[in-house]
Design a protein around this motif. Structure first.
Motif, PDB file in Angstrom:
ATOM      1  N   MET A  26       1.069  11.984   1.685  1.00 51.25           N
ATOM      2  CA  MET A  26       1.186  10.591   1.254  1.00 51.25           C
ATOM      3  C   MET A  26       1.071   9.644   2.441  1.00 51.25           C
ATOM      4  O   MET A  26       0.371   8.630   2.380  1.00 51.25           O
ATOM      5  N   ILE A  27       1.759   9.968   3.534  1.00 53.27           N
ATOM      6  CA  ILE A  27       1.737   9.096   4.712  1.00 53.27           C
ATOM      7  C   ILE A  27       0.322   9.002   5.292  1.00 53.27           C
ATOM      8  O   ILE A  27      -0.142   7.912   5.657  1.00 53.27           O
ATOM      9  N   LEU A  28      -0.384  10.130   5.359  1.00 56.58           N
ATOM     10  CA  LEU A  28      -1.755  10.118   5.861  1.00 56.58           C
ATOM     11  C   LEU A  28      -2.672   9.310   4.942  1.00 56.58           C
ATOM     12  O   LEU A  28      -3.530   8.545   5.414  1.00 56.58           O
ATOM     13  N   THR A  29      -2.494   9.464   3.638  1.00 56.53           N
ATOM     14  CA  THR A  29      -3.298   8.712   2.669  1.00 56.53           C
ATOM     15  C   THR A  29      -3.009   7.222   2.766  1.00 56.53           C
ATOM     16  O   THR A  29      -3.919   6.384   2.717  1.00 56.53           O
ATOM     17  N   TRP A  30      -1.731   6.878   2.894  1.00 56.33           N
ATOM     18  CA  TRP A  30      -1.341   5.476   3.044  1.00 56.33           C
ATOM     19  C   TRP A  30      -1.986   4.854   4.282  1.00 56.33           C
ATOM     20  O   TRP A  30      -2.558   3.753   4.213  1.00 56.33           O
ATOM     21  N   VAL A  52       0.841  -1.203   0.000  1.00 52.25           N
ATOM     22  CA  VAL A  52       0.000   0.000   0.000  1.00 52.25           C
ATOM     23  C   VAL A  52       0.875   1.252   0.000  1.00 52.25           C
ATOM     24  O   VAL A  52       0.561   2.251  -0.672  1.00 52.25           O
ATOM     25  N   LEU A  53       1.988   1.197   0.722  1.00 51.67           N
ATOM     26  CA  LEU A  53       2.903   2.339   0.752  1.00 51.67           C
ATOM     27  C   LEU A  53       3.472   2.616  -0.638  1.00 51.67           C
ATOM     28  O   LEU A  53       3.534   3.777  -1.074  1.00 51.67           O
ATOM     29  N   GLN A  54       3.885   1.587  -1.355  1.00 51.39           N
ATOM     30  CA  GLN A  54       4.441   1.779  -2.697  1.00 51.39           C
ATOM     31  C   GLN A  54       3.445   2.454  -3.631  1.00 51.39           C
ATOM     32  O   GLN A  54       3.798   3.373  -4.377  1.00 51.39           O
ATOM     33  N   HIS A  55       2.195   2.016  -3.591  1.00 52.05           N
ATOM     34  CA  HIS A  55       1.196   2.588  -4.482  1.00 52.05           C
ATOM     35  C   HIS A  55       0.803   4.008  -4.054  1.00 52.05           C
ATOM     36  O   HIS A  55       0.447   4.836  -4.893  1.00 52.05           O
ATOM     37  N   SER A  56       0.884   4.293  -2.775  1.00 50.41           N
ATOM     38  CA  SER A  56       0.664   5.666  -2.313  1.00 50.41           C
ATOM     39  C   SER A  56       1.784   6.572  -2.807  1.00 50.41           C
ATOM     40  O   SER A  56       1.537   7.700  -3.253  1.00 50.41           O
ATOM     41  N   ILE A  57       3.008   6.086  -2.745  1.00 51.03           N
ATOM     42  CA  ILE A  57       4.162   6.855  -3.221  1.00 51.03           C
ATOM     43  C   ILE A  57       4.027   7.152  -4.713  1.00 51.03           C
ATOM     44  O   ILE A  57       4.304   8.270  -5.163  1.00 51.03           O
TER      45      ILE A  57
END
Length: 382
Positions: free
Chosen positions: A344-348, A22-27
């Protein structure tokens, strides 16, 4: 046959791997926002490299669990029946969801759409992240062959011979990854129906380009004690490779950002299928395994285990949850003046939470379980 003791690290590893996906796709999304500057690009690159292990780790876990749990005789029919209900059926359901999802909302399916839908189901093209499911299904279909080959080596050779076999297999994999483009050129010239596409258009989901992570998991699953011993003995080696290669790839990404027309954040340099990246990913798997084994915070282990227990359903739906997680970013985070990295971190975090909670809620309804696969109970009080 009595059930084997569960491998404690696996529960945490699944949770870590899914959070990293999920982090990769948020990035990927926030690297393209206009407000992202070089400082955001550097931070996003570092976060990307520390989460790049996600899919190889999932493949490793699959190999380790399958070889650890499979008895002397594989009942292939029952094995594939379970994969059909727990993996393939949910994949088909969510493929239909993504196929009918448009930027404007939901659309129907007409008879004219069926050929396109069928092709996309077979190739995992209904959405960007389903390539992994198609590649995973190949390992399931070919599992008897992997089982026979790996067990032959395991039963024929002693521990030193098994180690040599793993190293030779790894060397073959590195050569294969290095020759990806040459293999594609040869297959294009041969122009063999279906087979050419497997090594060109759909090479990113060809199991051959990921098989070593599965074999490494198999070696670990057949001899967990030996694997843990090597994880301890080689810790300085794989940590060194992880840090040095991670810094190298981060530097290469920053060079890629420098374009004649200005700063443009992109991550094409860090493709999964290249030999130097494979070395980094193998080291990353070992790093994550060691960290999972050293987690002594009972609450953290419990939460990671819960995330891991809902990871398959969460993986299927997380791109849709990301789509809804962008709404607060558009209307709230931007208005607050937050920088792209924090947004990004909040969205992730929101997408991860939505994916896990929704999967868990669906799994509680008995007649809906086939939508997200089997969700085992997680123990929060470990």
């Amino acid at each position: 046959m009595p059930l084997k003791e569960r491998i404690a690290e696996i529960e945490s590893l699944r949770g870590i791997a899914f959070a990293a996906v999920v982090l990769q796709h948020s990035i990927a999304h926030f690297s393209l926002v206009p407000e992202a500057g070089l400082e955001d690009g550097v931070l996003l690159a570092i976060l990307l490299m520390t989460s790049k292990f996600a899919v190889p780790l999932f493949i490793f876990i699959t190999g380790m669990v399958l070889f650890y749990n499979t008895g002397e005789q594989l009942k292939y029919g029952r094995f594939m029946q379970k994969r059909l209900t727990d993996v393939i059926a949910p994949y088909v359901v969510w493929s239909l969801v993504y196929f009918t999802l448009t930027p404007q909302g939901w659309a129907g399916i007409s008879w004219q759409d069926l050929p396109e839908l069928g092709l996309k189901l077979l190739t995992g093209k209904t959405t960007s992240h389903f390539w992994y499911i198609i590649m995973l299904i190949q390992f399931y279909l070919l599992f008897p062959l992997f089982l026979k080959a790996v067990r032959y080596v395991y039963n024929r050779y002693d521990s030193r011979g098994r180690l040599v076999a793993v190293l030779i297999t790894g060397a073959v994999y590195l050569v294969l990854a290095d020759q990806l483009r040459n293999i594609a050129r040869v297959m294009e010239r041969l122009n063999i129906p279906v087979l050419t596409d497997v090594f060109t258009t759909y090479a990113d989901r060809n199991f051959l380009y990921f098989f070593f992570y599965f074999v490494l998991g198999a070696a670990a699953g057949l001899s967990v004690k030996s694997w843990n011993m090597w994880i301890h003995r080689l810790r300085w080696v794989y940590w060194t490779v992880f840090i040095i290669m991670g810094l190298r790839f981060t530097y290469l990404l920053m060079l890629e950002f420098q374009k004649p027309e200005g700063i443009q954040i992109s991550f094409y340099t860090v493709s999964l299928i290249r030999p130097d990246m494979a070395l980094f990913l193998i080291a990353s798997i070992m790093v994550m395994y060691q960290l999972a084994g050293k987690l002594h915070n009972h609450l953290a282990v419990g939460w990671l285990g819960w995330i891991g227990s809902v990871s398959y359903g969460g993986y299927l739906m997380h791109m849709l949850m990301l789509r809804y997680s962008y709404i607060p970013d558009e209307y709230v985070y931007v208005a607050w003046g937050l920088n792209p990295t924090l947004r990004m971190i909040l969205t992730w975090a929101l997408a991860l939470a939505l994916s896990c909670v929704l999967t868990w809620c669906i799994s509680r309804v008995s007649w809906l379980k086939w939508i997200v696969g089997t969700v085992p109970k997680a123990n929060f009080r470990k």
